[in-house]
Design a protein around this motif. Structure first.
Motif, PDB file in Angstrom:
ATOM      1  N   ALA A  80       0.836  -1.183   0.000  1.00  0.00           N
ATOM      2  CA  ALA A  80       0.000   0.000   0.000  1.00  0.00           C
ATOM      3  C   ALA A  80       0.877   1.242   0.000  1.00  0.00           C
ATOM      4  CB  ALA A  80      -0.919   0.010   1.199  1.00  0.00           C
ATOM      5  N   VAL A  81       0.427   2.256  -0.669  1.00  0.00           N
ATOM      6  CA  VAL A  81       1.145   3.511  -0.737  1.00  0.00           C
ATOM      7  C   VAL A  81       0.899   4.261   0.558  1.00  0.00           C
ATOM      8  CG1 VAL A  81       1.331   5.720  -1.936  1.00  0.00           C
ATOM      9  CG2 VAL A  81       0.966   3.631  -3.231  1.00  0.00           C
ATOM     10  N   THR A  82       1.974   4.746   1.166  1.00  0.00           N
ATOM     11  CA  THR A  82       1.828   5.526   2.393  1.00  0.00           C
ATOM     12  C   THR A  82       1.703   6.997   2.049  1.00  0.00           C
ATOM     13  OG1 THR A  82       4.223   5.704   2.597  1.00  0.00           O
ATOM     14  CG2 THR A  82       3.166   3.850   3.730  1.00  0.00           C
ATOM     15  N   GLU A  83       1.310   7.769   3.040  1.00  0.00           N
ATOM     16  CA  GLU A  83       1.192   9.219   2.838  1.00  0.00           C
ATOM     17  C   GLU A  83       2.560   9.755   2.449  1.00  0.00           C
ATOM     18  OE1 GLU A  83      -0.969  12.567   2.383  1.00  0.00           O
ATOM     19  OE2 GLU A  83      -1.748  10.607   2.905  1.00  0.00           O
ATOM     20  N   PRO A  84       2.632  10.586   1.404  1.00  0.00           N
ATOM     21  CA  PRO A  84       3.931  11.087   0.966  1.00  0.00           C
ATOM     22  C   PRO A  84       4.561  11.990   2.025  1.00  0.00           C
ATOM     23  CG  PRO A  84       2.185  12.245  -0.164  1.00  0.00           C
ATOM     24  CD  PRO A  84       1.539  11.142   0.633  1.00  0.00           C
ATOM     25  N   PRO A  85       5.896  12.047   2.018  1.00  0.00           N
ATOM     26  CA  PRO A  85       6.554  12.937   2.976  1.00  0.00           C
ATOM     27  C   PRO A  85       6.272  14.395   2.622  1.00  0.00           C
ATOM     28  CG  PRO A  85       8.118  12.107   1.368  1.00  0.00           C
ATOM     29  CD  PRO A  85       6.818  11.400   1.115  1.00  0.00           C
ATOM     30  N   THR A  86       6.524  15.267   3.565  1.00  0.00           N
ATOM     31  CA  THR A  86       6.410  16.696   3.289  1.00  0.00           C
ATOM     32  C   THR A  86       7.526  17.063   2.329  1.00  0.00           C
ATOM     33  OG1 THR A  86       5.494  17.076   5.480  1.00  0.00           O
ATOM     34  CG2 THR A  86       6.388  18.990   4.315  1.00  0.00           C
ATOM     35  N   LEU A  87       7.156  17.622   1.197  1.00  0.00           N
ATOM     36  CA  LEU A  87       8.131  17.948   0.162  1.00  0.00           C
ATOM     37  C   LEU A  87       8.347  19.448   0.088  1.00  0.00           C
ATOM     38  CD1 LEU A  87       6.708  15.485  -2.476  1.00  0.00           C
ATOM     39  CD2 LEU A  87       8.784  15.182  -1.142  1.00  0.00           C
ATOM     40  N   THR A  88       9.580  19.813  -0.182  1.00  0.00           N
ATOM     41  CA  THR A  88       9.942  21.222  -0.250  1.00  0.00           C
ATOM     42  C   THR A  88      10.094  21.653  -1.703  1.00  0.00           C
ATOM     43  OG1 THR A  88      12.313  20.797  -0.255  1.00  0.00           O
ATOM     44  CG2 THR A  88      11.239  20.986   1.904  1.00  0.00           C
ATOM     45  N   MET A  89      10.254  22.938  -1.916  1.00  0.00           N
ATOM     46  CA  MET A  89      10.523  23.454  -3.250  1.00  0.00           C
ATOM     47  C   MET A  89      11.845  22.875  -3.756  1.00  0.00           C
ATOM     48  SD  MET A  89       9.520  25.033  -5.855  1.00  0.00           S
ATOM     49  CE  MET A  89       8.181  26.117  -5.460  1.00  0.00           C
ATOM     50  N   GLY A  90      12.800  22.677  -2.854  1.00  0.00           N
ATOM     51  CA  GLY A  90      14.078  22.069  -3.234  1.00  0.00           C
ATOM     52  C   GLY A  90      13.894  20.656  -3.771  1.00  0.00           C
ATOM     53  N   ASP A  91      12.964  19.899  -3.178  1.00  0.00           N
ATOM     54  CA  ASP A  91      12.672  18.546  -3.671  1.00  0.00           C
ATOM     55  C   ASP A  91      12.120  18.614  -5.090  1.00  0.00           C
ATOM     56  OD1 ASP A  91      13.360  17.250  -1.223  1.00  0.00           O
ATOM     57  OD2 ASP A  91      11.367  17.706  -0.419  1.00  0.00           O
ATOM     58  N   LYS A  92      11.238  19.579  -5.345  1.00  0.00           N
ATOM     59  CA  LYS A  92      10.661  19.723  -6.685  1.00  0.00           C
ATOM     60  C   LYS A  92      11.735  20.120  -7.692  1.00  0.00           C
ATOM     61  CE  LYS A  92       6.864  21.908  -9.270  1.00  0.00           C
ATOM     62  NZ  LYS A  92       6.972  21.014 -10.362  1.00  0.00           N
ATOM     63  N   VAL A  93      12.612  21.021  -7.311  1.00  0.00           N
ATOM     64  CA  VAL A  93      13.697  21.438  -8.204  1.00  0.00           C
ATOM     65  C   VAL A  93      14.594  20.238  -8.517  1.00  0.00           C
ATOM     66  CG1 VAL A  93      15.791  22.861  -8.360  1.00  0.00           C
ATOM     67  CG2 VAL A  93      13.654  23.863  -7.525  1.00  0.00           C
ATOM     68  N   ALA A  94      14.938  19.441  -7.507  1.00  0.00           N
ATOM     69  CA  ALA A  94      15.774  18.256  -7.726  1.00  0.00           C
ATOM     70  C   ALA A  94      15.074  17.260  -8.652  1.00  0.00           C
ATOM     71  CB  ALA A  94      16.117  17.594  -6.396  1.00  0.00           C
ATOM     72  N   MET A  95      13.764  17.063  -8.460  1.00  0.00           N
ATOM     73  CA  MET A  95      12.989  16.158  -9.313  1.00  0.00           C
ATOM     74  C   MET A  95      13.008  16.650 -10.757  1.00  0.00           C
ATOM     75  SD  MET A  95       9.703  16.157 -10.917  1.00  0.00           S
ATOM     76  CE  MET A  95       8.555  17.096  -9.931  1.00  0.00           C
ATOM     77  N   GLU A  96      12.807  17.949 -10.954  1.00  0.00           N
ATOM     78  CA  GLU A  96      12.804  18.516 -12.311  1.00  0.00           C
ATOM     79  C   GLU A  96      14.189  18.441 -12.952  1.00  0.00           C
ATOM     80  OE1 GLU A  96      11.080  22.338 -11.482  1.00  0.00           O
ATOM     81  OE2 GLU A  96       9.050  21.607 -11.847  1.00  0.00           O
ATOM     82  N   GLU A  97      15.240  18.660 -12.179  1.00  0.00           N
ATOM     83  CA  GLU A  97      16.609  18.554 -12.702  1.00  0.00           C
ATOM     84  C   GLU A  97      16.887  17.132 -13.173  1.00  0.00           C
ATOM     85  OE1 GLU A  97      19.429  20.465 -13.419  1.00  0.00           O
ATOM     86  OE2 GLU A  97      17.913  22.034 -13.320  1.00  0.00           O
ATOM     87  N   ALA A  98      16.485  16.141 -12.362  1.00  0.00           N
ATOM     88  CA  ALA A  98      16.700  14.737 -12.724  1.00  0.00           C
ATOM     89  C   ALA A  98      15.940  14.378 -13.996  1.00  0.00           C
ATOM     90  CB  ALA A  98      16.280  13.820 -11.577  1.00  0.00           C
ATOM     91  N   LEU A  99      14.828  15.040 -14.225  1.00  0.00           N
ATOM     92  CA  LEU A  99      14.003  14.761 -15.405  1.00  0.00           C
ATOM     93  C   LEU A  99      14.677  15.240 -16.693  1.00  0.00           C
ATOM     94  CD1 LEU A  99      11.325  13.538 -16.240  1.00  0.00           C
ATOM     95  CD2 LEU A  99      10.250  15.748 -15.833  1.00  0.00           C
ATOM     96  N   LYS A 100      15.563  16.226 -16.581  1.00  0.00           N
ATOM     97  CA  LYS A 100      16.239  16.757 -17.774  1.00  0.00           C
ATOM     98  C   LYS A 100      17.058  15.690 -18.497  1.00  0.00           C
ATOM     99  CE  LYS A 100      16.402  21.549 -16.291  1.00  0.00           C
ATOM    100  NZ  LYS A 100      17.245  22.669 -15.878  1.00  0.00           N
ATOM    101  N   GLY A 101      17.529  14.684 -17.783  1.00  0.00           N
ATOM    102  CA  GLY A 101      18.327  13.629 -18.399  1.00  0.00           C
ATOM    103  C   GLY A 101      17.514  12.444 -18.886  1.00  0.00           C
ATOM    104  N   VAL A 102      16.196  12.539 -18.803  1.00  0.00           N
ATOM    105  CA  VAL A 102      15.324  11.426 -19.189  1.00  0.00           C
ATOM    106  C   VAL A 102      14.718  11.686 -20.558  1.00  0.00           C
ATOM    107  CG1 VAL A 102      13.232  10.160 -18.572  1.00  0.00           C
ATOM    108  CG2 VAL A 102      14.789  10.934 -16.785  1.00  0.00           C
TER     109      VAL A 102
END
Length: 119
Positions: A1-23
């Motif tokens: 089962a999927v648990t409640e997601p952790p509290t995410l910061t703007m930094g987490d979103k920026v890191a996620m978007e940066e990682a997406l650039k190589g995909v």
């Protein structure tokens, strides 16, 4: 089962978007798509997709909804499993259309007596 997601910061979103650039995300014909937008997948949608894509139920994995555009102007949404700073674009065999497609193209349904959608 999927648990409640952790509290995410703007930094987490920026890191996620940066990682997406190589995909590289490709359509059915093999053409590379242009990423338009990416955001964290809502917990309910992640729960629904995790029934067919168990990677989304793994601890520390977050679902990401990625809106992509094709050269012909078509728009499609893809889902990635994001963990340890890397994306895995999810595709699976749809038992209705008999094609390998992203989760967002699977047929979703909910029986009247159920709360949860299914694929």
């Amino acid at each position: 089962a999927v648990t409640e997601p952790p509290t995410l910061t703007m930094g987490d979103k920026v890191a996620m978007e940066e990682a997406l650039k190589g995909v590289e995300i490709k359509d059915d014909g093999g053409a590379v798509l242009q990423v338009q937008n990416a955001h964290w997948l809502e917990p309910e949608r992640q729960q629904t997709y995790s029934t067919v894509f168990p990677k989304l139920a793994e601890a520390g994995t977050l679902g990401v909804a990625i809106t992509c555009a094709g050269a012909d102007g078509s728009v499609a949404e893809y889902i990635s499993a994001y963990s340890n700073g890397a994306h895995e674009i999810l595709k699976g065999d749809c038992q209705v259309m008999y094609e390998e497609v992203p989760p967002t193209q699977f047929v979703e349904f909910r029986l009247p007596e159920e709360q949860q959608f299914r694929l």
